[in-house]
Design a protein around this motif. Structure first.
Motif, PDB file in Angstrom:
ATOM      1  N   GLN A   1       0.824  -1.210   0.000  1.00 24.00           N
ATOM      2  CA  GLN A   1       0.000   0.000   0.000  1.00 24.00           C
ATOM      3  C   GLN A   1       0.858   1.259   0.000  1.00 24.00           C
ATOM      4  O   GLN A   1       0.348   2.352   0.141  1.00 24.00           O
ATOM      5  N   ALA A   2       2.173   1.108  -0.144  1.00 27.02           N
ATOM      6  CA  ALA A   2       3.053   2.260   0.014  1.00 27.02           C
ATOM      7  C   ALA A   2       3.092   3.128  -1.244  1.00 27.02           C
ATOM      8  O   ALA A   2       2.585   2.762  -2.298  1.00 27.02           O
ATOM      9  N   GLU A   3       3.743   4.283  -1.102  1.00 29.10           N
ATOM     10  CA  GLU A   3       3.662   5.345  -2.107  1.00 29.10           C
ATOM     11  C   GLU A   3       4.047   4.919  -3.525  1.00 29.10           C
ATOM     12  O   GLU A   3       3.374   5.282  -4.486  1.00 29.10           O
ATOM     13  N   ALA A   4       5.154   4.178  -3.665  1.00 28.52           N
ATOM     14  CA  ALA A   4       5.601   3.835  -5.015  1.00 28.52           C
ATOM     15  C   ALA A   4       4.551   2.989  -5.722  1.00 28.52           C
ATOM     16  O   ALA A   4       4.337   3.119  -6.936  1.00 28.52           O
ATOM     17  N   CYS A   5       3.898   2.126  -4.980  1.00 31.94           N
ATOM     18  CA  CYS A   5       2.845   1.310  -5.580  1.00 31.94           C
ATOM     19  C   CYS A   5       1.564   2.125  -5.766  1.00 31.94           C
ATOM     20  O   CYS A   5       0.825   1.917  -6.733  1.00 31.94           O
ATOM     21  N   GLN A   6       1.331   3.090  -4.863  1.00 38.75           N
ATOM     22  CA  GLN A   6       0.178   3.992  -5.040  1.00 38.75           C
ATOM     23  C   GLN A   6       0.283   4.728  -6.384  1.00 38.75           C
ATOM     24  O   GLN A   6      -0.722   4.961  -7.052  1.00 38.75           O
ATOM     25  N   ALA A   7       1.520   5.062  -6.755  1.00 44.22           N
ATOM     26  CA  ALA A   7       1.735   5.844  -7.984  1.00 44.22           C
ATOM     27  C   ALA A   7       1.324   5.057  -9.228  1.00 44.22           C
ATOM     28  O   ALA A   7       1.150   5.629 -10.296  1.00 44.22           O
ATOM     29  N   VAL A   8       1.202   3.743  -9.098  1.00 45.89           N
ATOM     30  CA  VAL A   8       0.825   2.934 -10.259  1.00 45.89           C
ATOM     31  C   VAL A   8      -0.433   2.102  -9.999  1.00 45.89           C
ATOM     32  O   VAL A   8      -0.625   1.051 -10.608  1.00 45.89           O
TER      33      VAL A   8
ATOM     34  N   CYS B   1       5.522  -1.704   1.689  1.00 43.32           N
ATOM     35  CA  CYS B   1       6.757  -1.863   0.918  1.00 43.32           C
ATOM     36  C   CYS B   1       7.356  -3.263   0.957  1.00 43.32           C
ATOM     37  O   CYS B   1       7.654  -3.822   2.004  1.00 43.32           O
TER      38      CYS B   1
ATOM     39  N   LEU C   1       9.746  -3.714  -4.083  1.00 45.88           N
ATOM     40  CA  LEU C   1       9.481  -3.974  -5.507  1.00 45.88           C
ATOM     41  C   LEU C   1       8.912  -2.710  -6.132  1.00 45.88           C
ATOM     42  O   LEU C   1       7.958  -2.741  -6.905  1.00 45.88           O
ATOM     43  N   CYS C   2       9.524  -1.574  -5.760  1.00 44.89           N
ATOM     44  CA  CYS C   2       8.958  -0.261  -6.049  1.00 44.89           C
ATOM     45  C   CYS C   2       9.037   0.137  -7.512  1.00 44.89           C
ATOM     46  O   CYS C   2       8.363   1.069  -7.936  1.00 44.89           O
ATOM     47  N   ALA C   3       9.898  -0.539  -8.282  1.00 41.16           N
ATOM     48  CA  ALA C   3      10.003  -0.177  -9.693  1.00 41.16           C
ATOM     49  C   ALA C   3       9.166  -1.114 -10.552  1.00 41.16           C
ATOM     50  O   ALA C   3       9.176  -1.020 -11.772  1.00 41.16           O
ATOM     51  N   CYS C   4       8.454  -2.046  -9.912  1.00 39.36           N
ATOM     52  CA  CYS C   4       7.584  -2.943 -10.677  1.00 39.36           C
ATOM     53  C   CYS C   4       6.271  -3.157  -9.926  1.00 39.36           C
ATOM     54  O   CYS C   4       5.789  -4.272  -9.800  1.00 39.36           O
TER      55      CYS C   4
ATOM     56  N   ILE D   1      15.166  -2.768 -13.671  1.00 40.51           N
ATOM     57  CA  ILE D   1      13.927  -3.428 -13.238  1.00 40.51           C
ATOM     58  C   ILE D   1      12.872  -3.334 -14.350  1.00 40.51           C
ATOM     59  O   ILE D   1      12.038  -4.209 -14.502  1.00 40.51           O
TER      60      ILE D   1
ATOM     61  N   SER E   1       9.255   3.255   1.387  1.00 36.95           N
ATOM     62  CA  SER E   1       8.741   3.005   0.050  1.00 36.95           C
ATOM     63  C   SER E   1       9.634   3.701  -0.974  1.00 36.95           C
ATOM     64  O   SER E   1      10.127   4.791  -0.737  1.00 36.95           O
TER      65      SER E   1
ATOM     66  N   PHE F   1      15.025   0.134  -2.672  1.00 33.74           N
ATOM     67  CA  PHE F   1      15.254  -1.297  -2.807  1.00 33.74           C
ATOM     68  C   PHE F   1      16.726  -1.609  -3.065  1.00 33.74           C
ATOM     69  O   PHE F   1      17.079  -2.716  -3.444  1.00 33.74           O
TER      70      PHE F   1
ATOM     71  N   LEU G   1      14.917   4.468  -8.713  1.00 33.52           N
ATOM     72  CA  LEU G   1      13.873   5.183  -9.441  1.00 33.52           C
ATOM     73  C   LEU G   1      12.647   4.282  -9.532  1.00 33.52           C
ATOM     74  O   LEU G   1      12.739   3.155 -10.035  1.00 33.52           O
ATOM     75  N   ALA G   2      11.518   4.786  -9.030  1.00 36.29           N
ATOM     76  CA  ALA G   2      10.361   3.910  -8.880  1.00 36.29           C
ATOM     77  C   ALA G   2       9.056   4.648  -9.102  1.00 36.29           C
ATOM     78  O   ALA G   2       9.039   5.848  -9.361  1.00 36.29           O
ATOM     79  N   GLY G   3       7.981   3.910  -8.994  1.00 32.35           N
ATOM     80  CA  GLY G   3       6.661   4.493  -9.141  1.00 32.35           C
ATOM     81  C   GLY G   3       6.242   4.545 -10.598  1.00 32.35           C
ATOM     82  O   GLY G   3       6.553   3.637 -11.384  1.00 32.35           O
TER      83      GLY G   3
ATOM     84  N   ILE H   1      10.271   8.547  -6.158  1.00 33.53           N
ATOM     85  CA  ILE H   1       8.997   7.999  -6.612  1.00 33.53           C
ATOM     86  C   ILE H   1       8.307   9.010  -7.519  1.00 33.53           C
ATOM     87  O   ILE H   1       8.117  10.170  -7.145  1.00 33.53           O
TER      88      ILE H   1
ATOM     89  N   PHE I   1       5.130  10.378  -9.716  1.00 34.90           N
ATOM     90  CA  PHE I   1       3.666  10.349  -9.798  1.00 34.90           C
ATOM     91  C   PHE I   1       3.225  11.114 -11.042  1.00 34.90           C
ATOM     92  O   PHE I   1       3.797  12.160 -11.355  1.00 34.90           O
TER      93      PHE I   1
ATOM     94  N   TYR J   1      -2.205  10.379   3.810  1.00 33.31           N
ATOM     95  CA  TYR J   1      -1.563   9.064   3.948  1.00 33.31           C
ATOM     96  C   TYR J   1      -0.302   9.152   4.808  1.00 33.31           C
ATOM     97  O   TYR J   1      -0.001   8.239   5.584  1.00 33.31           O
TER      98      TYR J   1
END
Lengths: 134, 533
Positions: A64-71, A98, A101-104, B53, B201, B204, B357-359, B432, B434, B446
């Motif tokens: 539920q963390a931010e990087a996954c929220q972004a996608v 978290c 796995l923030c880039a996927c 990734i 978050s 990695f 680099l993510a999101g 991240i 957006f 959040y």
């Protein structure tokens, strides 16, 4: 002498072996380690992993963390809350913050297996495959 | 290297969590199935991830002229590559036109995304089987340790000072000062503690290096022990990383068998042991004093400082506590007494930054470059814009306690001091992205919610303040209007009175959202992409 260090090792072993800590064991653990029951319960209640209820066969945690929220994690979690997933006996669905796995993302972990770029249809087929392999 | 008819064709498929999450295990199974039904002389090597990734699972084949790479490989792609003769020992890479297969990326070493980077810490990650100690040594591993074992500890501490290495866990504290402090403590028992509770978050790098080059972490810890006089070390690993746990457990055992850990390391008179401790699911344990409490078997409640862990840390003994990347950067940092490392980067931000680099970005992954590049360069040149194709709108840097930044500040160079000037921080290097469907009011809420869930509860500003923050968002008389003045005052209080960074830095994402994205604070909860009611 009271030994806290051993306490977490004991709790970790219990969770790794039985996937939960039977609350009936607390007095025994406390006695063996010369700790109070309150100390043992205090440690158990602090950590997410130290659950005291027996989990079902499959445990899913959606990030539920931010990087996954972004996608799209918010949407995925909302999808997992829909009626078709309520009352599944063998599957427990929750969230985690978290998985690295923030880039996927959106990512989830299911019984220690990780999944990336999980959209709603990928989620549905995962649940479907779990339901088949009871 | 030549691949004669007798030696097998080497095929590399990463065992990194992100690669597995994208299907690397099933790709491996498909290739193994092919090997069972066809006469193919192929050796499958499970390597770490190169950090691309966006391309995982990456499959590489060692050809006569070097490794060639394929992106986003699936079981079907494996079949196609087989039909195209990619696993054939007689494969002639000269005949491979760029578009001979949609997955083809060319020679790995020539992929611009990788080639532009300057890898020091991640030099070896993704090249070989992470548990192959011979390969580790062939690729330059243990050189630094051997040198350290033969020199006075102060010389190693000085090299760390000269290198300018600062803690990569987020606080950016000069490593040399910590090392000197622990070294000077007179005590028979000292500890090295590795903080591998990478809960932020967007980050990695710790996970990747532990899965892809675990001996590097071991080497870094042994060096730290030798330099400061510590004989035992702990790795505090979060339980959310099952793959890293498996690999580290194996790596520690292998290291013990090869005299890299235990008594008389590499024939010297130095003894050092490492124990792996698996956390139990608490974000706060990434805070160093909470981590120490947890390691001692108690609730992970934050300690007040002083005393500093360097003076009284684990079990009350002098403790050098460092993040994974800090320790993994040690061998590179102390090379030539720190002069090489110090020659890279900007003013006081020296060496390389391992950006994650993510999101919502097209090409996310691990990017190791010298400090000083701008955020914009990273997002555009490496990231290639948003994954959704919509405009990039906000960037959160430094994890859940990091600022949300609008386009107006993306030209800020990645340098610790430059980021302090814009009330932000680089943290652990997690970025991240957006797109414009993000609602910053939602993200600010959040941030408070996260603090409610993860606060250890010891200090009131964090425990109660975070809940008050959520209340401001959820219980506003008019749900479309958040009382920004009150939120600001709450932030002041949390910043000045919290015991640690959890409560003290939660205001950073909140304030940055209010400051830079005011348009999101006077409208109902609705993603921007949706039509209004």
């Amino acid at each position: 002498m009271a030994d806290n260090r051993v306490l977490t090792e004991v709790l970790r072993q219990l969770v790794d072996t039985f996937s939960y800590i039977d609350p009936g064991l607390v007095p025994y653990i406390a006695d063996q380690l010369n700790l109070s029951k309150a100390e043992v319960l205090g440690v158990i209640s602090f950590y997410e992993d130290f659950r005291t209820d027996k989990p079902p066969a499959h445990v899913i945690r959606i990030c539920q963390a931010e990087a996954c929220q972004a996608v799209g994690a918010r949407q995925l979690i909302e999808h997992s809350h829909t009626e078709k997933y309520s009352g599944l006996d063998d599957i427990e669905i929750g969230t985690v913050s978290c998985l690295g796995l923030c880039a996927c993302g959106p990512a989830l972990i299911c019984n220690n297996n990780v999944y990336g770029k999980v959209n709603t249809s990928k989620f549905d087929s995962l649940i479907h495959s779990l339901a088949r392999h009871k | 290297m030549s691949s004669s008819n007798t030696s097998p064709v080497k095929v590399y498929i990463p065992l990194d969590s992100a690669a597995i999450a994208m299907g690397a295990n099933s790709v491996t199974q498909s290739l193994e199935a092919l090997l069972n039904t066809h006469v193919l002389n192929v050796q499958i090597i499970r390597n770490g991830s190169r950090g691309m990734i966006w391309a995982e699972p990456v499959l590489e084949v060692l050809s006569a002229r070097g490794r060639i790479a394929f992106a986003n490989v699936t079981s079907e792609v494996v079949e196609q590559l087989f039909t195209l003769g990619v696993f054939d020992p007689a494969l002639n890479t000269d005949e491979l036109v760029p578009d001979f297969h949609p997955s083809y990326l060319g020679f790995t070493e020539e992929i611009p995304w990788l080639k532009k980077q300057q890898r020091l810490t991640f030099e070896r990650c993704g090249i070989s089987d992470p548990l192959d100690l011979d390969e580790y040594i062939n690729l330059g591993g243990l050189k630094a340790l051997k040198q350290v074992l033969g020199q006075a500890p102060q010389k190693t501490v000085d090299a760390i000072k000269h290198s300018g290495l600062r803690g990569r866990g987020g606080a950016a504290f000069p490593a040399g000062i910590k090392w000197q402090t622990v070294y000077e403590c007179i005590n028979d028992t000292k500890y090295i503690v590795c903080n591998a509770d990478e809960g932020d978050s967007g980050t990695f790098a710790d996970r990747m290096i532990m899965e892809g080059d675990p001996f590097l972490l071991i080497e870094g810890m042994v060096i730290a022990g030798c330099a400061t006089g510590a004989k035992s070390g702990y790795i505090y690993l979060r339980s959310e990383y099952p793959v890293a746990r498996k690999i580290l457990t194996q790596a520690i055992n292998i290291a013990k068998h090869h005299q890299l850990l235990g008594d008389d390391i590499l024939g010297s008179e130095f003894d050092f042991n490492i124990e792996l401790f698996v956390g139990a699911g608490a974000y706060i344990c990434g805070e160093e004093t909470s981590l120490l409490e947890s390691l001692e078997g108690r609730r992970g409640e934050v300690r007040s400082k002083p005393p500093l862990p360097a003076h009284q840390g684990l079990f009350g003994k002098p403790t050098l506590i460092h993040n994974v990347i800090s320790l993994c950067s040690v061998p590179a940092a102390i090379k030539d007494n720190g002069t090489v490392y110090a020659s890279i980067g900007t003013k006081r931000s020296l060496g390389t930054l391992t950006i994650q680099l993510a999101g919502n970005v097209k090409r996310g992954g691990l990017i190791e470059i010298p400090f000083g590049a701008s955020l914009r360069e990273v997002i555009e040149e490496y990231g290639g814009g948003s994954q959704s194709g919509r405009p990039v709108h906000a960037i959160q840097i430094g994890g859940p306690l990091g600022a949300y930044l609008p386009e107006s500040v993306w030209d800020t160079p990645l340098d610790y001091e430059a980021f302090t000037e814009i009330d932000a921080g680089i943290g652990h290097g997690g970025i991240i992205v957006f797109d414009d469907t993000v609602n910053l009011r939602e993200q600010a809420e959040y941030a408070f919610q996260f603090c409610v869930e993860e606060s250890c509860g010891k200090c009131t500003p964090c425990r109660i303040g975070s809940q008050r923050g959520v209340d401001h968002f959820q219980n506003a008389e008019n749900p479309t209007l958040v009382d920004l003045d009150s939120v600001g005052k709450l932030c002041d209080l949390m910043e000045s009175a919290s015991l640690c960074a959890m409560g003290g830095m939660t205001p950073i994402p909140v304030r940055s959202a209010m400051r830079y994205f005011p348009e999101d604070f006077n409208q109902p909860y609705r993603s921007k992409g949706e039509p209004s009611a």
